[in-house]
Design an enzyme around this catalytic site. Structure first.
Site, PDB file in Angstrom:
ATOM      1  N   ASP A  88       0.844  -1.203   0.000  1.00  0.00           N
ATOM      2  CA  ASP A  88       0.000   0.000   0.000  1.00  0.00           C
ATOM      3  C   ASP A  88       0.873   1.243   0.000  1.00  0.00           C
ATOM      4  O   ASP A  88       2.029   1.216   0.431  1.00  0.00           O
ATOM      5  CB  ASP A  88      -0.977   0.010   1.183  1.00  0.00           C
ATOM      6  CG  ASP A  88      -0.304   0.096   2.543  1.00  0.00           C
ATOM      7  OD1 ASP A  88       0.770  -0.513   2.726  1.00  0.00           O
ATOM      8  OD2 ASP A  88      -0.850   0.779   3.427  1.00  0.00           O
ATOM      9  N   ASP A 119       8.796   3.599  -0.842  1.00  0.00           N
ATOM     10  CA  ASP A 119       7.967   3.223   0.326  1.00  0.00           C
ATOM     11  C   ASP A 119       6.674   2.615  -0.145  1.00  0.00           C
ATOM     12  O   ASP A 119       5.689   3.306  -0.344  1.00  0.00           O
ATOM     13  CB  ASP A 119       7.741   4.483   1.178  1.00  0.00           C
ATOM     14  CG  ASP A 119       6.976   4.219   2.458  1.00  0.00           C
ATOM     15  OD1 ASP A 119       6.864   3.059   2.849  1.00  0.00           O
ATOM     16  OD2 ASP A 119       6.493   5.190   3.073  1.00  0.00           O
ATOM     17  N   GLU A 153      -0.113  -1.017   5.857  1.00  0.00           N
ATOM     18  CA  GLU A 153       0.929  -0.452   6.724  1.00  0.00           C
ATOM     19  C   GLU A 153       0.699   1.033   6.951  1.00  0.00           C
ATOM     20  O   GLU A 153       0.848   1.535   8.070  1.00  0.00           O
ATOM     21  CB  GLU A 153       2.320  -0.680   6.114  1.00  0.00           C
ATOM     22  CG  GLU A 153       3.478  -0.444   7.105  1.00  0.00           C
ATOM     23  CD  GLU A 153       3.874   1.012   7.272  1.00  0.00           C
ATOM     24  OE1 GLU A 153       4.454   1.361   8.319  1.00  0.00           O
ATOM     25  OE2 GLU A 153       3.604   1.834   6.377  1.00  0.00           O
ATOM     26  N   HIS A 213     -20.766  36.081  13.774  1.00  0.00           N
ATOM     27  CA  HIS A 213     -20.287  37.275  13.082  1.00  0.00           C
ATOM     28  C   HIS A 213     -19.203  37.898  13.964  1.00  0.00           C
ATOM     29  O   HIS A 213     -19.427  38.133  15.153  1.00  0.00           O
ATOM     30  CB  HIS A 213     -21.462  38.244  12.891  1.00  0.00           C
ATOM     31  CG  HIS A 213     -21.143  39.407  12.005  1.00  0.00           C
ATOM     32  ND1 HIS A 213     -20.289  40.416  12.386  1.00  0.00           N
ATOM     33  CD2 HIS A 213     -21.563  39.714  10.750  1.00  0.00           C
ATOM     34  CE1 HIS A 213     -20.206  41.294  11.406  1.00  0.00           C
ATOM     35  NE2 HIS A 213     -20.971  40.892  10.387  1.00  0.00           N
ATOM     36  N   THR A 315     -15.703  37.319   7.668  1.00  0.00           N
ATOM     37  CA  THR A 315     -15.608  37.751   9.061  1.00  0.00           C
ATOM     38  C   THR A 315     -16.399  36.799   9.944  1.00  0.00           C
ATOM     39  O   THR A 315     -17.627  36.842   9.979  1.00  0.00           O
ATOM     40  CB  THR A 315     -16.147  39.187   9.210  1.00  0.00           C
ATOM     41  OG1 THR A 315     -17.394  39.271   8.531  1.00  0.00           O
ATOM     42  CG2 THR A 315     -15.173  40.192   8.595  1.00  0.00           C
ATOM     43  N   SER A 399       8.326   5.312  11.886  1.00  0.00           N
ATOM     44  CA  SER A 399       7.699   4.226  12.641  1.00  0.00           C
ATOM     45  C   SER A 399       7.192   3.122  11.720  1.00  0.00           C
ATOM     46  O   SER A 399       6.685   3.403  10.632  1.00  0.00           O
ATOM     47  CB  SER A 399       6.496   4.762  13.431  1.00  0.00           C
ATOM     48  OG  SER A 399       6.827   5.936  14.122  1.00  0.00           O
ATOM     49  N   HIS A 427       5.997   9.814   1.044  1.00  0.00           N
ATOM     50  CA  HIS A 427       4.766  10.491   1.478  1.00  0.00           C
ATOM     51  C   HIS A 427       4.601  11.880   0.851  1.00  0.00           C
ATOM     52  O   HIS A 427       3.645  12.565   1.165  1.00  0.00           O
ATOM     53  CB  HIS A 427       4.682  10.644   3.012  1.00  0.00           C
ATOM     54  CG  HIS A 427       4.605   9.334   3.732  1.00  0.00           C
ATOM     55  ND1 HIS A 427       4.085   9.210   4.998  1.00  0.00           N
ATOM     56  CD2 HIS A 427       4.968   8.083   3.371  1.00  0.00           C
ATOM     57  CE1 HIS A 427       4.144   7.945   5.386  1.00  0.00           C
ATOM     58  NE2 HIS A 427       4.680   7.237   4.402  1.00  0.00           N
TER      59      HIS A 427
HETATM   60  N1  BES Z   1       8.450   3.120   5.733  1.00  0.00           N
HETATM   61  C1  BES Z   1       7.817   4.061   6.594  1.00  0.00           C
HETATM   62  C2  BES Z   1       8.548   4.222   7.911  1.00  0.00           C
HETATM   63  C3  BES Z   1       9.862   4.948   7.767  1.00  0.00           C
HETATM   64  C4  BES Z   1       9.864   6.270   7.439  1.00  0.00           C
HETATM   65  C5  BES Z   1      11.027   4.280   7.966  1.00  0.00           C
HETATM   66  C6  BES Z   1      11.067   6.917   7.265  1.00  0.00           C
HETATM   67  C7  BES Z   1      12.212   4.927   7.773  1.00  0.00           C
HETATM   68  C8  BES Z   1      12.235   6.241   7.417  1.00  0.00           C
HETATM   69  C9  BES Z   1       6.390   3.619   6.851  1.00  0.00           C
HETATM   70  O1  BES Z   1       5.743   3.224   5.671  1.00  0.00           O
HETATM   71  C10 BES Z   1       5.607   4.779   7.417  1.00  0.00           C
HETATM   72  O2  BES Z   1       5.363   5.705   6.688  1.00  0.00           O
HETATM   73  N2  BES Z   1       5.216   4.705   8.684  1.00  0.00           N
HETATM   74  C11 BES Z   1       4.346   5.691   9.282  1.00  0.00           C
HETATM   75  C12 BES Z   1       3.607   5.087  10.434  1.00  0.00           C
HETATM   76  C13 BES Z   1       2.189   4.686  10.179  1.00  0.00           C
HETATM   77  C14 BES Z   1       1.504   4.278  11.459  1.00  0.00           C
HETATM   78  C15 BES Z   1       1.380   5.643   9.382  1.00  0.00           C
HETATM   79  C16 BES Z   1       5.130   6.845   9.830  1.00  0.00           C
HETATM   80  O3  BES Z   1       6.275   6.689  10.260  1.00  0.00           O
HETATM   81  O4  BES Z   1       4.561   7.953   9.844  1.00  0.00           O
HETATM   82 MN    MN Z   2       6.901   1.975   4.528  1.00  0.00          MN
HETATM   83 MN    MN Z   3       5.050   5.098   4.608  1.00  0.00          MN
END
Ligand code: BES
Ligand code: MN
Ligand code: MN
Length: 454
Positions: A88, A119, A153, A213, A315, A399, A427
């Protein structure tokens, strides 16, 4: 082994074509309109596992998006490695900031641009291709391999978590291998041994029972946006420490040894700031930037809205204002406990002129993995072989909540052998994956299977 590596080298173009096909599927897990694309992506993964030579391929439907399983258990007496990845991807907006369409993969300067390139489609695909190289050249793998690939994920692994609990036997293994993290720098073989956790909260401040207002009421009522801004501004003190009572109680301190190890990596703070258009960095007093990102918790407002946000002026004193606030956690902070402390703290900060609602949206545990575990040692050797350089060890600020679940349910210490880069725009617009790292990743994976089988 030589034949496996040669096969990888001579099939490199084919691998890239297949990766492109994978990247064309808009498998955005969070959007309901992409539900059928999630099925298509799962099919794609299952087909590729089958073509590679894996057995017992299964697509497990869940209440959310499907999981894909595949195995090859033809090496009795040898260890079993479970390879995890996710198909995903994140949404693509803002679309206008992409140089090419996010689902029309484009190669420029040795990098492939598409949503999910680094990613995690590109990274996860490396392992399928290394396995394929073994079957095509040797007819078998040097050890037992299982794959578990999920499609949730990015939305919290909602269905893989219970699946792990219920399918302990199916997923039983000696090691878990994951490529979903970054290299320390381009061309540097890297094992990540720590990830931060997450507590993601929403704070909603309600003042008047309707929008007002701002002329007839302005100056006579408390404004929810002002209140929210005041609350947010009180969450850090002047030293950059988070003010929530008890927040740091369970934080694992950095040891002198670890701080020294971080220093050896020669992280360039200036370059890091410049890359993101900043003259100056900011964070908790007494810590370096990589310590702040890898080993210290952080609290950030991810979004704030309320009142008039369209073009031009209106406003109005809004009835409500909302903020999304995330906390990155480090071992041994517990996201559930932190969510409670946060809620209590926000309620204490709220003046009696408003009502405040705090919601716990989702969370994940931080993790620290073992460095002296055989699979970690094998991965470190494998990467060093592929890259022709010594492997470095680092922690990471992002994470992957499922990692802790693997450790807990399968009683193994997961290995994070990531090939991405934190500058690859995961992202965000123009996400890409360095194709040289893709190639080195396939080789690292192949060397890993060999090393770990010994
Ligand atoms: N692959 C990433 C995690 C990551 C980010 C590892 C940067 C190393 C460097 C993973 O797909 C991700 O985006 N994790 C999310 C957490 C999730 C609960 C949405 C994150 O870290 O925001
Ligand atoms: Mn990832
Ligand atoms: Mn990610």
């Amino acid at each position: 082994m030589d034949r496996v590596i040669k096969y990888i080298e001579s099939n490199y173009d084919k691998y890239i074509d297949e990766l492109k096909e994978f990247l064309r599927i808009p498998s955005i897990s969070t959007l309901p309109e992409n539900k059928s694309d999630m099925q298509a992506a799962a099919r794609f993964v299952a087909d590729k596992l089958k073509d590679a030579g894996m057995n017992r391929i299964e697509i497990f439907q869940t209440e959310g998006h499907p999981l894909i399983y595949g195995e090859w258990l033809g090496a009795p007496g040898k260890p079993t490695v479970l390879i995890y990845g996710h198909y995903d991807v994140q949404p693509v907006d803002p679309l206008e900031l992409w140089d090419n369409h996010p689902f029309e993969p484009t190669i420029k300067d040795g990098k492939i641009y598409a949503r999910g390139a680094t990613d995690d489609k590109g990274q996860m695909f490396m392992h399928i291709k290394s396995v394929e190289a073994y079957f095509k050249t040797m007819g078998h793998l040097p050890l037992n391999v299982k794959f578990i690939i999920e499609g949730e994920e990015e939305i919290g692994s909602t269905n893989l978590t219970p699946f792990l609990k219920q399918n302990n036997d199916l997923l039983k293994c000696d090691a878990v291998l994951i490529s979903d993290t970054a290299l320390f720098s381009p061309g540097t073989p890297t094992i990540t041994y720590g990830l931060r956790g997450l507590a993601y909260m929403e704070v909603e401040v309600t003042g008047p029972n309707q929008d007002l207002h701002s002329g007839t009421y302005g100056g006579a009522v408390d404004n929810p946006i002002t209140v929210l801004a005041e609350i947010i501004s009180k969450l850090h003190d002047k030293d950059g420490r988070i003010t929530i009572a008890g927040f740091y109680d369970d934080v694992l301190s950095l040891t002198r040894k670890e701080r020294e190890n971080f220093k050896v990596l020669k992280f360039k703070e200036n370059g890091f700031a410049k890359q993101i258009g900043l003259k100056e960095l900011k964070g908790e007093k007494g810590f370096t930037t990589i310590e702040r990102i890898w080993a210290r918790p952080a609290l950030d407002c991810n979004g704030i809205f309320g009142g008039w946000t369209g073009l031009g002026a209106k406003t109005v004193i809004p009835s409500k204002a909302t903020a999304k606030i995330s906390m990155r956690l480090v071992p041994h902070q517990d996201p559930k406990k932190i969510a409670k402390l946060f809620t209590k703290h926000i309620k204490n900060l709220a003046p009696s002129t408003v009502k405040v609602k705090v919601r716990d949206l989702h969370g994940g545990y931080p993790v620290i993995t073992l460095l002296d575990n055989p699979a970690t040692i094998a991965a470190s050797k494998a990467m060093a072989k592929a890259f022709g350089k010594k492997t470095v060890f680092m922690r990471e600020g992002g994470s992957i909540p499922i990692v802790v679940e693997f450790a807990k349910r399968l009683k193994v210490s997961p290995v994070l052998m990531g090939l991405g880069l934190n500058t690859e725009n995961l992202h965000s617009p123009n996400e890409h994956f360095n194709l040289n790292h893709f190639k080195l990743g396939i080789k690292s994976s192949a060397y890993f299977l060999d090393e770990y089988s010994k």
